[in-house]
Design an enzyme around this catalytic site. Structure first.
Site, short mmCIF file in Angstrom:
data_model
loop_
_atom_site.label_atom_id
_atom_site.label_comp_id
_atom_site.label_asym_id
_atom_site.label_seq_id
_atom_site.Cartn_x
_atom_site.Cartn_y
_atom_site.Cartn_z
N TYR A 142 38.79 44.79 128.49
CA TYR A 142 37.82 45.29 129.46
C TYR A 142 38.48 45.70 130.78
O TYR A 142 37.89 46.42 131.59
CB TYR A 142 36.74 44.24 129.75
CG TYR A 142 35.83 43.94 128.56
CD1 TYR A 142 35.79 44.77 127.46
CD2 TYR A 142 35.02 42.81 128.56
CE1 TYR A 142 34.98 44.49 126.38
CE2 TYR A 142 34.20 42.53 127.48
CZ TYR A 142 34.19 43.36 126.39
OH TYR A 142 33.38 43.08 125.32
N LYS A 188 43.51 37.96 116.52
CA LYS A 188 43.68 38.92 115.41
C LYS A 188 45.20 39.12 115.26
O LYS A 188 45.72 40.24 115.33
CB LYS A 188 42.93 40.22 115.78
CG LYS A 188 42.80 41.22 114.66
CD LYS A 188 41.85 40.80 113.56
CE LYS A 188 41.85 41.84 112.46
NZ LYS A 188 41.22 41.37 111.22
N ASP A 220 37.60 38.00 112.64
CA ASP A 220 36.63 38.42 111.63
C ASP A 220 36.17 37.23 110.80
O ASP A 220 34.98 37.08 110.50
CB ASP A 220 37.20 39.56 110.75
CG ASP A 220 38.66 39.37 110.39
OD1 ASP A 220 39.30 38.43 110.90
OD2 ASP A 220 39.17 40.17 109.59
N ASP A 244 33.12 37.66 123.99
CA ASP A 244 31.87 38.32 124.31
C ASP A 244 30.98 38.36 123.06
O ASP A 244 29.80 37.97 123.08
CB ASP A 244 32.18 39.75 124.80
CG ASP A 244 31.00 40.41 125.44
OD1 ASP A 244 29.94 39.77 125.56
OD2 ASP A 244 31.13 41.59 125.83
N ASP A 248 27.80 35.39 121.96
CA ASP A 248 26.41 35.82 121.70
C ASP A 248 25.97 35.35 120.32
O ASP A 248 24.84 34.90 120.14
CB ASP A 248 26.29 37.35 121.78
CG ASP A 248 25.89 37.79 123.18
OD1 ASP A 248 26.10 37.01 124.13
OD2 ASP A 248 25.37 38.92 123.32
#
Ligand code: NAD
Length: 355
Positions: A142, A188, A220, A244, A248
């Site tokens: 970000y 990852k 994943d 992020d 959620d």
């Protein structure tokens, strides 16, 4: 008697209603745990823009930095959606987080037994879930450079430095020491160089915490495991974008958005706030659920002030109110014995603490 200065940023929409209830509960816990809170209100968001022309007045930063912690409601609303970007409430909030340097975002996902039917997953999968997502908040893709776009191409850069990983990893291990002593680091590393560094550095830092068990998981797989068997997780340590998304997902295991608190922590002052927004659709009706904000106040006591006994009292009072069947409107269809207003449920929780 321990005395603390708390900056209160109520914000817009339901912000003032829910923060008032958290203050009611803090005052109850103060009288029974021999604490004293001095509150100082500061403006942010649309209400700040309306009065000062700036969604984040300098005075708010000063007040916050001069306090022991910030308790925050929510900001934003349609009324301010068409302002230039830098005048919008959301820009004020992002600027605020940067000014305070809050690099660690903590989001607990706890399933209350009393609300087991409010989740979209089966009760046997979610009963007992108690996860803390520790997300790096001011680095990663970000913020990485270079970034840009042309007509036919867009690009961002996921970058982490060793020092950024070290500081968030220490946070995660320290939190795990106060919980079930397990950290699962999400990355990852099978594909991304940045994740390989992440994995190596987290492993190095773990050597300083021999009492905490470290595991690694690809992001994943983590997304899948969260819905398959969420109880396997204690602390999930993640970079910005993975956190992020996963936080959620984790929070939605619990039912209503009105229940979930968060903490954003750095080297200076921490910000404690519900994960939801200003809910303009229900503002001023007295039906908002204040539990996420009350729970954020409990996180503030635990993480900013080290007042664990007081935090436990709040957590237990919330559980008691839920177990007795008190529900705000958002949870009315889940085993409610009595549907309460925002202020009624705040008073019920405060009274359980006083007893
Ligand atoms: P929202 O979280 O405000 O609301 C989503 C839905 O959840 C709405 O139906 C709302 O009524 C309900 N809801 C939210 N909190 C609730 C509570 N405590 N009790 C009961 N129901 C609750 O998200 P949105 O509608 O997408 O955004 C509204 C405004 O909030 C926007 O301006 C957005 O930018 C802002 N926002 C602010 C923050 C923040 O201040 N940290 C975070 C997210 C969104």
């Amino acid at each position: 008697m321990n005395k603390y200065k708390i900056a209160l940023i109520k914000g817009d929409g339901i912000g003032p209603e829910i923060v008032d209830e958290a203050v009611k509960v803090l005052d109850a816990v103060a009288s029974c745990c021999d604490l004293h809170f001095d509150y100082e209100e500061a403006l942010m968001g649309g209400c700040a823009y309306d009065i000062t022309g700036d969604p984040l007045p300098q005075e708010t930063i000063t007040t916050s930095l001069n306090s022991d912690a910030v308790l925050f409601g929510a900001i934003g609303g349609e009324k301010w959606d068409n302002l230039p970007r830098e005048k919008r409430p959301e820009s004020g909030l992002l600027r605020f987080r940067k000014e305070l340097g809050v690099y660690a975002n903590l989001r607990p996902a706890v399933v209350y037994d009393e609300l087991i039917n409010a989740s979209s997953l089966k009760p046997e999968i979610i009963k007992g879930v108690d996860i803390m997502v520790v997300r790096e908040l001011i680095g990663g893709i970000y913020f990485g450079e270079p970034k840009g776009r042309t007509e036919d191409k867009g690009w961002n850069t996921m970058v982490y430095t060793r020092s950024e990983i070290v500081r968030i990893a220490h946070h995660a291990f320290k939190i795990a020491q106060k919980r079930d002593k397990r950290v699962c680091s999400i990355d990852k590393a099978n594909v991304l160089d940045v994740s390989q560094l992440w994995r190596d550095v987290v492993t190095e830092v773990s050597a300083e915490y021999p009492d905490v068990e470290l595991s690694h998981m690809y992001v994943d797989n983590a997304a899948m495991q969260l819905v398959l068997n969420p109880k396997q997780f204690d602390v999930m340590l993640t970079g910005n974008i993975f956190g992020d998304i996963l936080s959620d997902e984790a929070s939605m295991l619990c039912g209503s958005i009105g229940l979930l608190p968060s903490a954003s922590i750095g080297d200076k002052i921490g910000v404690y706030e519900p994960i939801h927004g200003s809910a303009p659709d229900i503002a001023g009706q007295g039906i908002a659920n204040p539990i996420a904000t009350i729970s954020s106040a409990s996180m503030m006591l635990r993480y900013a002030l080290g007042e664990n006994e007081a935090a436990d009292k709040i957590d237990n009072a919330i559980k008691k109110a839920l177990s007795k069947g008190y529900r705000t409107q958002d949870l009315a269809q889940f085993d409610a014995k009595e549907v309460c207003s925002t202020s009624e449920i705040g008073s019920i929780i405060a009274n359980y603490i006083a007893r």
